[in-house]
Every structure is written in structure tokens, then in C-alpha cells.
Scaffold this motif. Structure first.
Motif, PDB file in Angstrom:
ATOM      1  N   MET A   1      45.556 -16.289  71.643  1.00  0.00           N
ATOM      2  CA  MET A   1      44.493 -17.967  72.305  1.00  0.00           C
ATOM      3  C   MET A   1      46.425 -18.478  72.474  1.00  0.00           C
ATOM      4  N   SER A   2      46.628 -19.122  72.939  1.00  0.00           N
ATOM      5  CA  SER A   2      47.329 -20.126  73.142  1.00  0.00           C
ATOM      6  C   SER A   2      47.075 -21.828  72.108  1.00  0.00           C
ATOM      7  N   ALA A   3      47.941 -22.558  71.817  1.00  0.00           N
ATOM      8  CA  ALA A   3      46.980 -24.007  71.157  1.00  0.00           C
ATOM      9  C   ALA A   3      46.838 -25.137  72.011  1.00  0.00           C
ATOM     10  N   LYS A   4      46.892 -24.952  73.616  1.00  0.00           N
ATOM     11  CA  LYS A   4      46.407 -25.846  74.271  1.00  0.00           C
ATOM     12  C   LYS A   4      44.602 -25.154  74.807  1.00  0.00           C
ATOM     13  N   ASP A   5      44.595 -24.148  74.276  1.00  0.00           N
ATOM     14  CA  ASP A   5      42.930 -23.249  74.406  1.00  0.00           C
ATOM     15  C   ASP A   5      41.769 -23.728  72.656  1.00  0.00           C
ATOM     16  N   ALA A   6      43.125 -24.224  71.596  1.00  0.00           N
ATOM     17  CA  ALA A   6      42.155 -24.203  70.926  1.00  0.00           C
ATOM     18  C   ALA A   6      41.209 -25.461  70.627  1.00  0.00           C
ATOM     19  N   VAL A   7      39.990 -25.350  70.247  1.00  0.00           N
ATOM     20  CA  VAL A   7      38.366 -26.254  70.606  1.00  0.00           C
ATOM     21  C   VAL A   7      38.399 -26.307  68.531  1.00  0.00           C
ATOM     22  N   PHE A   8      38.552 -27.790  69.065  1.00  0.00           N
ATOM     23  CA  PHE A   8      37.804 -28.210  67.484  1.00  0.00           C
ATOM     24  C   PHE A   8      36.335 -28.902  67.833  1.00  0.00           C
ATOM     25  N   ARG A   9      35.713 -28.985  66.737  1.00  0.00           N
ATOM     26  CA  ARG A   9      34.273 -30.189  67.060  1.00  0.00           C
ATOM     27  C   ARG A   9      34.196 -31.392  65.093  1.00  0.00           C
ATOM     28  N   PHE A  10      33.602 -32.123  65.446  1.00  0.00           N
ATOM     29  CA  PHE A  10      33.369 -32.712  64.524  1.00  0.00           C
ATOM     30  C   PHE A  10      31.365 -32.517  64.632  1.00  0.00           C
ATOM     31  N   ALA A  11      30.397 -31.899  64.023  1.00  0.00           N
ATOM     32  CA  ALA A  11      29.361 -32.523  64.267  1.00  0.00           C
ATOM     33  C   ALA A  11      28.022 -33.296  63.597  1.00  0.00           C
ATOM     34  N   PRO A  12      28.244 -34.028  63.486  1.00  0.00           N
ATOM     35  CA  PRO A  12      27.268 -35.413  62.230  1.00  0.00           C
ATOM     36  C   PRO A  12      25.534 -35.596  63.083  1.00  0.00           C
ATOM     37  N   SER A  13      24.795 -34.805  61.803  1.00  0.00           N
ATOM     38  CA  SER A  13      23.236 -35.533  62.079  1.00  0.00           C
ATOM     39  C   SER A  13      23.908 -37.346  62.189  1.00  0.00           C
ATOM     40  N   PRO A  14      23.180 -37.810  63.338  1.00  0.00           N
ATOM     41  CA  PRO A  14      22.624 -38.828  63.518  1.00  0.00           C
ATOM     42  C   PRO A  14      21.384 -39.466  62.376  1.00  0.00           C
ATOM     43  N   ASN A  15      21.061 -38.992  61.490  1.00  0.00           N
ATOM     44  CA  ASN A  15      20.440 -39.684  60.251  1.00  0.00           C
ATOM     45  C   ASN A  15      20.421 -40.873  59.404  1.00  0.00           C
ATOM     46  N   GLY A  16      21.409 -41.314  59.566  1.00  0.00           N
ATOM     47  CA  GLY A  16      21.840 -42.484  58.608  1.00  0.00           C
ATOM     48  C   GLY A  16      23.759 -42.631  58.912  1.00  0.00           C
ATOM     49  N   GLU A  17      24.313 -43.719  57.959  1.00  0.00           N
ATOM     50  CA  GLU A  17      25.385 -43.684  58.350  1.00  0.00           C
ATOM     51  C   GLU A  17      26.694 -43.003  57.776  1.00  0.00           C
ATOM     52  N   LEU A  18      27.760 -42.413  58.380  1.00  0.00           N
ATOM     53  CA  LEU A  18      28.957 -41.840  57.647  1.00  0.00           C
ATOM     54  C   LEU A  18      29.970 -42.234  56.680  1.00  0.00           C
ATOM     55  N   HIS A  19      30.002 -41.546  55.931  1.00  0.00           N
ATOM     56  CA  HIS A  19      30.370 -42.284  54.328  1.00  0.00           C
ATOM     57  C   HIS A  19      31.928 -41.210  54.527  1.00  0.00           C
ATOM     58  N   LEU A  20      32.318 -41.431  53.772  1.00  0.00           N
ATOM     59  CA  LEU A  20      34.237 -41.000  53.970  1.00  0.00           C
ATOM     60  C   LEU A  20      34.245 -38.972  53.536  1.00  0.00           C
ATOM     61  N   GLY A  21      33.454 -38.487  53.184  1.00  0.00           N
ATOM     62  CA  GLY A  21      33.558 -37.349  53.678  1.00  0.00           C
ATOM     63  C   GLY A  21      33.297 -36.535  54.732  1.00  0.00           C
ATOM     64  N   HIS A  22      32.995 -37.730  56.117  1.00  0.00           N
ATOM     65  CA  HIS A  22      32.594 -37.424  57.354  1.00  0.00           C
ATOM     66  C   HIS A  22      34.107 -38.651  57.864  1.00  0.00           C
ATOM     67  N   ALA A  23      34.332 -38.289  57.096  1.00  0.00           N
ATOM     68  CA  ALA A  23      35.575 -39.761  57.946  1.00  0.00           C
ATOM     69  C   ALA A  23      37.029 -38.340  57.685  1.00  0.00           C
ATOM     70  N   TYR A  24      36.686 -37.932  56.410  1.00  0.00           N
ATOM     71  CA  TYR A  24      37.700 -36.727  55.858  1.00  0.00           C
ATOM     72  C   TYR A  24      37.654 -35.598  57.101  1.00  0.00           C
ATOM     73  N   SER A  25      36.668 -34.845  57.630  1.00  0.00           N
ATOM     74  CA  SER A  25      36.545 -34.246  57.920  1.00  0.00           C
ATOM     75  C   SER A  25      36.728 -34.614  59.464  1.00  0.00           C
ATOM     76  N   ALA A  26      36.103 -35.709  60.441  1.00  0.00           N
ATOM     77  CA  ALA A  26      36.459 -35.469  61.394  1.00  0.00           C
ATOM     78  C   ALA A  26      38.154 -36.139  61.710  1.00  0.00           C
ATOM     79  N   LEU A  27      38.721 -36.844  60.507  1.00  0.00           N
ATOM     80  CA  LEU A  27      39.770 -37.191  60.848  1.00  0.00           C
ATOM     81  C   LEU A  27      41.035 -35.971  60.912  1.00  0.00           C
ATOM     82  N   VAL A  28      40.789 -35.118  59.930  1.00  0.00           N
ATOM     83  CA  VAL A  28      41.158 -33.333  60.267  1.00  0.00           C
ATOM     84  C   VAL A  28      41.286 -32.833  60.973  1.00  0.00           C
ATOM     85  N   ASN A  29      39.830 -32.880  62.030  1.00  0.00           N
ATOM     86  CA  ASN A  29      39.454 -31.375  63.390  1.00  0.00           C
ATOM     87  C   ASN A  29      40.179 -32.557  64.396  1.00  0.00           C
TER      88      ASN A  29
END
Length: 315
Positions: A1-29
Motif C-alpha cells: 500500500m502506498s502512502a497516498k492510499d492511507a486513510v485516517f479517521r476521527f470518530a467522536p460521538s456528538p453527545n457533548g463538547e470535545l475536550h483536550l483529549g479529543h483535540a490530541y487524537s484529531a490533530l495527530v490523525n
């Protein structure tokens, strides 16, 4: 698999406001997707229709945009894809790998309390601390099940773990991050630790475990980069992938952002939200530094994860 085929995702539940832990995971992905030339997808995990709201969904997207995060296609909203999960559940049912379980949460608690009182020892619990399902109705006859269902008795569809493991006796994955105990590399999956997990309910044909596996497969996710609190759930996810014939993604479980008292951040505990930090005047660069990332994209964490992407998950 080439790098351009890579697919990442961020998958929160919209049941409250995002916090710093969500920010970290989203930014890294997001950063990994951009540095590999791959794609970054946003998924709203909103199967809990009682708690997930359009307002929180909009807040998620506003917070991500504030952080400089963009996504490469329309976000997937789980509530719009129940037919996908129902089809997967039906496929497992056709192989007699799920069964209707009728014990309520109260009945499970009563059973466990009685057992622990009478036996003087603890009933086994899953990695999240919940008692394993007793499975008293696992071997009910088809006639008995149909009778109870036709009478409107509430039930959940549970995985028959014993049968499932007979189909997939050996299972594992390559861990490119680390477990909560610091383990990395080849990991032996231990689905027995979870017991007969819920895969669907009487009125909703899915659960977190089933929907995340189906979504990752249908969206072509190649790299699941998420917090170490979900490390142990990977055992169940790998089992379901094998039972449903899905190719596994690569897994990298990253450290969690902890509160000052050392506990995991939580929406339910009303930990400081990104919205409140924004309203206090903080910038996106401030928030990146708060979660241990450089003020601008790029840096050692991303390089470390990129170097670990050379192989595919196995098992």
C-alpha cells in the motif's frame, strides 16, 4: 500500500463538547493523513439517538475547523447507515454467532451480587470493569426464543463468544503504539476477556463494537490511531473483522491526555471543553502546545508514528 492510499479517521460521538483529549487524537490523525498524502475522514458516531444531537455535531465541526482540521469527504453519520449494521448483524445471525439475550442490566447486577455473596468471590469483569454476561439464555431453544420475542420481551443481540472463537481460534494484531502496560509489536488478541458483548439491540441493530468495525471496513480505513483506553477493545474488533471477512487496519494506540488528578478526561465529568478554551481567548497554537504537540503541524510524535507504518496488521 502506498502512502497516498492511507486513510485516517476521527470518530467522536456528538453527545457533548470535545475536550483536550479529543483535540490530541484529531490533530495527530489529521497531521498523519496530510504528511502521508493520505485522506482524513470525520465520522459522527451517533447511534445513541437519545444523547447525540445536531447541536453537538455542529460544535464538533466548529472545534475541528478552529484547530485547522479539514476532512476529505462528507462526514459519515452512523444514524444514516443502520442498514449497513443490520446487514452485518444478520450475517452473524445466519452463522448462529449471535443470540437474543433477555437479562436486563438490573437482572445482571442481581445475578452477580447473588453469586458474589454466595460464592465469596468476584464475578469476572471485562477490561472496562463491567461484569461479563452470565449467558443463562445462551442455549435456549429456538422455540423459547421466538416465544419471548413475539411476546415483546426486551432483548439484546449478543455475540456467542464460544462459537466465535471456535471459528477463529488464533487472533492478533501488530501494535504500532503501545498498550496501557507499554506493550507493542505483535499482540495476542484476548476476546474471552469481554464475554458475550452486545452487538445490537431490540430497537437499534448495532452497538459501538459492531458499528466501528463495519464503518472502518466500508470507509476503507487503513490506520486506526486512537487512545490507549480502546486498546483492549481491539481484541473484539479483530474477532468481528475476521467473522465478517474484513481486512484489518493498522492500529496505533496513543497516550491519553490526563487531568491534573491523573484521570482520563471525560465529557460526563464536564472537563474543560475546547469551546470554553476558545471563548477564553486561547488560539489553536495554544491548544496544540497544551496537548504536547508543536505549535504548528509537524514534529517528533508524527515522525515516530510515520516510521511505524511500514507493515500491515496481522492475525
Amino acid at each position: 500500500m502506498s502512502a497516498k492510499d492511507a486513510v485516517f479517521r476521527f470518530a467522536p460521538s456528538p453527545n457533548g463538547e470535545l475536550h483536550l483529549g479529543h483535540a490530541y487524537s484529531a490533530l495527530v490523525n489529521h497531521e498523519l493523513a496530510r504528511q502521508t498524502g493520505g485522506r482524513f475522514l470525520l465520522r459522527h458516531e451517533d447511534i445513541d439517538l437519545a444523547r447525540c444531537t445536531p447541536a453537538f455535531e455542529r460544535q464538533v465541526e466548529d472545534d475541528l475547523a478552529f484547530l485547522g482540521i479539514s476532512w476529505d469527504e462528507k462526514p459519515r453519520r452512523q444514524s444514516e447507515h443502520m442498514a449497513d449494521y443490520a446487514a452485518a448483524l444478520e450475517a452473524l445471525a445466519a452463522e448462529e454467532l449471535v443470540y437474543p439475550a433477555f437479562m436486563s442490566r438490573g437482572e445482571i447486577r442481581a445475578f452477580v451480587d447473588r453469586y458474589e455473596s454466595e460464592e465469596g468471590r468476584s464475578w469476572p469483569r471485562d477490561p472496562d470493569g463491567a461484569p461479563l454476561y452470565p449467558g443463562l439464555d445462551r442455549h435456549a431453544t429456538t422455540k423459547e426464543r421466538e416465544r419471548r420475542m413475539s411476546e415483546g420481551e426486551r432483548f439484546a443481540w449478543r455475540l456467542d463468544l464460544e462459537r466465535a472463537i471456535e471459528r477463529v481460534p488464533a487472533l492478533g494484531w501488530d501494535e504500532y503504539g503501545a498498550s496501557p502496560l507499554g506493550e507493542s509489536g505483535p499482540i495476542v488478541a484476548r476476546p474471552l476477556e469481554w464475554g458475550d458483548v452486545v452487538l445490537g439491540r431490540m430497537d437499534v441493530p448495532t452497538s459501538y463494537h459492531l458499528s466501528v468495525v463495519v464503518d472502518d471496513a466500508l470507509q476503507g480505513i487503513t490506520d486506526v490511531v486512537r487512545g490507549r483506553d480502546l486498546f483492549y477493545a481491539t481484541s473484539i474488533h479483530r474477532l468481528l473483522q475476521e467473522l465478517l471477512g474484513f481486512s484489518p487496519p493498522r492500529y496505533h494506540h496513543h497516550p491519553l491526555i490526563l487531568g491534573e488528578d491523573g484521570r482520563k478526561l471525560s465529557k460526563s465529568a464536564r472537563d474543560t471543553s475546547l469551546k470554553s478554551l476558545r471563548e477564553s481567548g486561547m488560539t489553536a497554537e495554544d491548544i496544540r502546545r497544551m496537548v504536547g504537540l508543536p505549535g504548528r503541524p509537524g514534529g517528533s510524535l508524527s515522525e515516530e508514528i510515520l516510521m511505524s507504518r511500514g507493515s500491515s496488521a496481522t492475525g
